[in-house]
Each structure stands twice: as C-alpha cells, then as structure tokens.
Design a protein around this motif. Structure first.
Motif, mmCIF file in Angstrom:
data_model
loop_
_atom_site.group_PDB
_atom_site.id
_atom_site.type_symbol
_atom_site.label_atom_id
_atom_site.label_comp_id
_atom_site.label_asym_id
_atom_site.label_seq_id
_atom_site.Cartn_x
_atom_site.Cartn_y
_atom_site.Cartn_z
ATOM 1 N N ALA A 8 167.557 -14.669 64.007
ATOM 2 C CA ALA A 8 166.920 -15.640 64.981
ATOM 3 C C ALA A 8 166.127 -15.185 66.216
ATOM 4 O O ALA A 8 165.048 -15.767 66.682
ATOM 5 N N ALA A 9 166.464 -13.781 66.502
ATOM 6 C CA ALA A 9 165.735 -12.924 67.684
ATOM 7 C C ALA A 9 164.103 -13.113 67.170
ATOM 8 O O ALA A 9 163.111 -13.288 67.892
ATOM 9 N N VAL A 10 163.753 -12.458 65.941
ATOM 10 C CA VAL A 10 162.739 -12.359 65.313
ATOM 11 C C VAL A 10 161.858 -13.844 65.275
ATOM 12 O O VAL A 10 160.676 -13.838 65.675
ATOM 13 N N ALA A 11 162.475 -14.770 64.878
ATOM 14 C CA ALA A 11 161.831 -16.005 64.618
ATOM 15 C C ALA A 11 161.719 -16.536 65.947
ATOM 16 O O ALA A 11 160.567 -17.328 66.135
ATOM 17 N N ALA A 12 162.549 -16.439 66.878
ATOM 18 C CA ALA A 12 162.042 -17.149 68.284
ATOM 19 C C ALA A 12 160.982 -16.207 68.982
ATOM 20 O O ALA A 12 160.091 -16.835 69.695
ATOM 21 N N ALA A 13 160.793 -14.726 68.820
ATOM 22 C CA ALA A 13 159.876 -14.025 69.246
ATOM 23 C C ALA A 13 158.337 -14.413 68.504
ATOM 24 O O ALA A 13 157.333 -14.597 69.289
ATOM 25 N N VAL A 14 158.675 -14.871 67.379
ATOM 26 C CA VAL A 14 157.316 -15.401 66.581
ATOM 27 C C VAL A 14 156.979 -16.825 67.098
ATOM 28 O O VAL A 14 155.704 -16.968 67.427
ATOM 29 N N VAL A 15 157.760 -17.667 67.424
ATOM 30 C CA VAL A 15 157.552 -18.991 67.798
ATOM 31 C C VAL A 15 156.975 -19.095 69.091
ATOM 32 O O VAL A 15 156.158 -19.835 69.439
ATOM 33 N N ALA A 16 157.433 -18.103 69.993
ATOM 34 C CA ALA A 16 157.195 -18.181 71.440
ATOM 35 C C ALA A 16 155.871 -17.331 71.628
ATOM 36 O O ALA A 16 155.379 -17.392 72.880
ATOM 37 N N SER A 17 155.414 -16.765 70.537
ATOM 38 C CA SER A 17 153.925 -15.806 70.820
ATOM 39 C C SER A 17 152.967 -16.886 71.226
ATOM 40 O O SER A 17 152.904 -18.028 70.811
#
Length: 305
Positions: A59-68
C-alpha cells in the motif's frame, strides 16, 4: 503456564515423549500438548504479522507511485486498458515464437553442454586437444555479452556467404543463444559431475559395470540431481533472453510490442509483453525454489545420520 520462547518449552521436554514418540502406544503428555498449542499460536501470529507487513508495504509503494507528479502521464502512456486489449493478440502471437526459440535452444544447449562437461572432466591423455578446445570455448563465450553475440552471429554469419548458412533471423538468434548458454550450462554440468564422490564410481566398477554403464546409471543421475536448481535458473534466464533476438528483426513478442508502441507512442504494449514473460518465468522460478529447498532438506537429513 507462560513461556517466552519455544526453546524454553523444548528444554522442558518430557523424556517419555521422546522415548515413545514413534510407537503406536504413544500418547502426548499434557506438557507436550501445551507445547504444540504454543507453537501453533506462535505460527498463526507470525503469519498474521507477515501478511499485514506485506500489505502495508504494498500500500505504501502504491500510494507513493499514485501521488508522484508524473502519475497521470505514466497511467496514460503505460496503463491504457484499451490499448492493451487492442495490441495483446499480436504480442501473444509473437510470444509463441519466443516459446519455440526457447524450446529448440534448450534441447541443443543440454546436449552440447553435457558433451563439453564430459570432455572437460575426462583425464584420457588422447583427448587433451578436445579439452583445450572445450576450455577455450567456455572462456570465450562466457566472456562475450549475449546481446553482442546475437549481433555478431546475426550479421556476421550471413556475411560469410557460406553455402547452407541459415538466413532466417530467428534461426541466427537461436544459434547465438545456444553458443552463449552452452558455455554456462557446460560449466554447471561439470560442477555436478565433479560433485559425485569417487567412491561411487569405484563401487560401480567393483560391481562389474563398464565405464559407460557407470557414467549413465550412477554418475549422471546423481550429477544432474545435484545441479538441477542452477540448471533451471539458467533456463529461466534463457527464456527471457529470447527477447534479445528482437534486434535481428523477427516478429517475436518484444518486436511486436515495439512496432505497436512506435505507431502511436503508447508504451502499454511493452507491459503486455512483460506480462507474458512473467507468466512463464514465475512458475519456473517457484519450481526451482522448491527443488533448492528439497536439496537443502536432503543435505540436512544426510548430515544428521
């Protein structure tokens, strides 16, 4: 009763449990049942911790990618569902060529690699020229990058204009892959042959087996079993490297994806090609891991005898 670790429970093992564990009359004591309940509880807790940590990390990796800042651009260029559905059939057709190249190259590599390994482990003085040639072959083709070898064979071999030289790009690509991977597989098989204890050969000869029978029925089965996990790893790498043949022009999966991507500058077809390679390599990887675990368990079991 409270315990901090399973080691504390093991230290309190009842001698009767160990003495009668393997008999039909064995009945676990209350302390043994408590030990097993404690282990099951600890295993359930560890599984829950591992699952929650994995989900939190994903979830942390997905959130970082989407927020980029470039997520919208990345989504439109690489994750276009309509483009994926439109181009996937052509990429799948190209992937079938990758599979055929892999199957043909795998058989040739196994045969040639075994011959090179046998030549390198033999000690017959009359075969010294062959040993030198095999050693030179391994040194040269392990030192040349596979992509460079694909270029050299794909463009250099037709330039010789020899009669009978294949002209199909995918055949030239298979030749380059066979030359490269035979050097690696030959060394893996040589390590397997050397791992068999000399007493095995002596025992087989004492039983009346000939040299060829000893090699075929005693040495080779043990050698292949010892090196099966690294062999599978080499073939997983070979399956991926069939994409290198795309530089020669055959319409395999990567080349088909490249043509589709160049047409409208949407790179989603590359994602489709990657998904096909992953779908094949993951089962092979899991199978190689399983073989490695079994080999480790067998080694520990033999060491405990």
């Amino acid at each position: 009763m409270e315990h901090e670790t399973t080691a504390e429970l093991d230290q309190q093992a009842d001698p009767q449990d160990e003495q009668y564990r393997s008999t039909e009359q064995y009945r676990p004591s209350e302390r043994q049942r408590e030990r097993e309940r404690f282990r099951r509880t600890r295993q359930r807790r560890n599984r829950w911790i591992a699952t929650l940590c994995t989900l939190a990390s994903a979830a942390a990796v997905a959130a970082a990618v989407v927020a980029s800042p470039g997520w919208e651009r990345l989504h439109s260029r690489f994750l276009d569902g309509a483009e994926f559905r439109r181009t996937f059939p052509a990429i799948l057709d190209g992937f079938w060529l990758n599979v055929r190249m892999f199957l043909i190259a795998e058989v040739l590599i196994l045969v040639l690699g075994l011959l090179i390994a046998l030549v390198r482990v033999t000690r017959a003085p009359g075969l010294q020229p062959l040993r030198l040639a095999a050693t030179l072959y391994v040194d040269v083709f392990r030192g040349v990058p596979t992509l460079l070898l694909v270029f050299l064979v794909g463009f250099g071999l037709p330039a010789l204009q020899l009669q009978g030289t294949p002209s199909q790009p995918w055949v030239l690509g298979v030749i380059a892959l066979v030359l490269s991977y035979t050097a690696y597989v030959g060394e893996v098989l040589r390590a397997g042959l050397n791992s068999v204890h000399p007493a095995q050969r002596n025992a087989a000869r004492a039983l009346g087996l000939s040299e060829s029978q000893t090699l075929r029925r005693v040495i080779l089965p043990q050698a292949v079993r010892n090196v099966l996990p690294p062999l599978l790893n080499d073939f997983i790498a070979l399956q991926k490297d069939t994409a290198l043949v795309a530089v020669l022009g055959p319409l395999e999966a990567l080349r088909a994806a490249q043509i589709k991507a160049d047409y409208d500058f949407n790179y989603t077809p590359y994602l489709g090609a990657a998904a096909l390679f992953i779908a094949v390599t993951i089962p092979l990887t899991r199978y190689a891991d399983r073989l490695q675990r079994r080999a480790a368990q067998r080694t520990w079991a033999e060491a405990g005898r």
